[in-house]
Design an enzyme around this catalytic site. Sequence first.
Site, PDB file in Angstrom:
ATOM      1  N   GLU A 169      38.589  22.508  40.809  1.00 36.22           N
ATOM      2  CA  GLU A 169      39.600  21.838  41.637  1.00 36.22           C
ATOM      3  C   GLU A 169      40.677  22.817  42.091  1.00 36.22           C
ATOM      4  OE1 GLU A 169      38.749  19.113  42.747  1.00 36.22           O
ATOM      5  OE2 GLU A 169      37.186  18.631  41.293  1.00 36.22           O
ATOM      6  N   GLU A 174      54.903  51.658  28.116  1.00 31.79           N
ATOM      7  CA  GLU A 174      53.584  52.275  28.218  1.00 31.79           C
ATOM      8  C   GLU A 174      53.433  52.979  29.569  1.00 31.79           C
ATOM      9  OE1 GLU A 174      50.922  49.222  25.496  1.00 31.79           O
ATOM     10  OE2 GLU A 174      50.899  49.004  27.674  1.00 31.79           O
TER      11      GLU A 174
END
Length: 609
Positions: free
Chosen positions: A334, A413
């Site tokens: 959907e 990071e």
Amino acid sequence: MIQVLLVTICLAAFPYQGSSIILESGNVNDYEVIYPRKVTALPKGAVQPKYEDAMQYELKVNGEPVVLHLGKNKGLFSKDYSETHYSPDGREITTYPLVEDHCYYHGRIENDADSTASISACNGLKGHFKLQGEMYLIEPLKLPDSEAHAVYKYENVEKEDEALKMCGVTQNWESYEPIKKASQLVVTAEHQKYNPFRFVELFLVVDKAMVTKNNGDLDKIKTRMYEIVNTVNEIYRYMYIHVALVGLEIWSNEDKITVKPEAGYTLNAFGEWRKTDLLTRKKHDNAQLLTAIDLDRVIGLAYVGSMCHPKRSTGIIQDYSEINLVVAVIMAHEMGHNLGINHDSGYCSCGDYACIMRPEISPEPSTFFSNCSYFECWDFIMNHNPECILNEPLGTDIISPPVCGNELLEVGEECDCGTPENCQNECCDAATCKLKSGSQCGHGDCCEQCKFSKSGTECRASMSECDPAEHCTGQSSECPADVFHKNGQPCLDNYGYCYNGNCPIMYHQCYDLFGADVYEAEDSCFERNQKGNYYGYCRKENGNKIPCAPEDVKCGRLYCKDNSPGQNNPCKMFYSNEDEHKGMVLPGTKCADGKVCSNGHCVDVATAY
């Protein structure tokens, strides 16, 4: 930086294979009993977290050993995730639970490139994994003081109702040429390069019937919703779309709309409620209603090509199966309609599997979109620019601390290519999530062989005359922001005007609807938009269809002249009850010299933007 913890769990297959048992998924005819035994390989003195960020399971399936690799789905919840339910007297109760240390994982089977897995490790192991093309379910057996689990094929679950389950979206394509054309295309790495990731912020609503079905156990409902969205998230990763749960509302005292078996009525009511109520309380991109009401003849319904629309970025789903995977596939289906995807035709394929967008639910639910679905989705995204899904999750949006090895680039990071065993990025040190010596970058459209691409290197192709290509700066691994020509600038030899990076003209819109040899109709056809009937109108106000003024007729329903072989239709148009907006002239389309369509009016281009 938190070091990834690798955990091994050995699951010894119990020698007994059951013939029949009643599990959460229903009555299962053939299953194996296994006992998880957790073996932790932690450094001496290390404190084991409640739910590790990376885990590995060894188990036997059909007597054969397999290794299941799991990584925590750290993008499952948004930073501002909220839950709402109601007291018996109707008082709204909203909380913001701490969900950073959750227990929901994605994974794969070692040495099986086509494998997938979606697992909850909250209380034992529960979920599904695909092994050698077959779908298996796993769940704990509810036995006192026992760690026994059942593993079984999906096909071995007895189906209470064998009647065909259909999606309620109907297609009135008079030509399947556009779908056939899409099915002949190939998804290339170059095409993927220019598809930036999209981010859908999903809000779920659970109706009163589901509360009653679950005996008022709100925690049980919440857990089930988490497991379902974890699978939806897994499915859409392969479409370069990330689905995050931003909110859950449970209508615990009473429904906030009238939920009827008539799916069209309920979808319309839910859309209106979302527009006038929910959006005023909680920012989100898409809302799905789950109901235990038996919808007439269908198991779901959604508007097509409506993502980001205040009312129509919605869908409804019948909770007709106890298997979370099945409901998750319906939800993905959907939501696919919201993202501009139609039902698959015979031309569409997703390998040897049934595809998600087939009109009926497959006997074995698929977690794969077809090639047609991929191109229809990205055609909608690139040509209609649903802006609400452009905000990609930044490192600050990841609610749990940065973890090296989870393949998510987080604050602190420089790169994250997964565990050292799985890392395939030559620029990144997998153990530290730092760039290797001499490397300028480890990812990005302007990163080549660990170096910034040369200045002037094209990194995002032009999608139209109104969307110029972007080029690398030579100073960054990221492609500059996508910039469009100014709205209203003439394009396509003055046949149109730029609008949000596109040059919308009626000829192209006719082609998209009906295929080749179809052109803009004569002006007399557009006069039908003055009727104000079910198809001929310019806009809707408070649910009423407003007829076009004579000067606005080219900003209502689109009419096309069909010259294709065997056709002679001078005023061809498209209309669907499920998606009345489809087939209307698109905003920004030229309706007269110096004028464009805006909210159902043909207005001067100088004042439109």
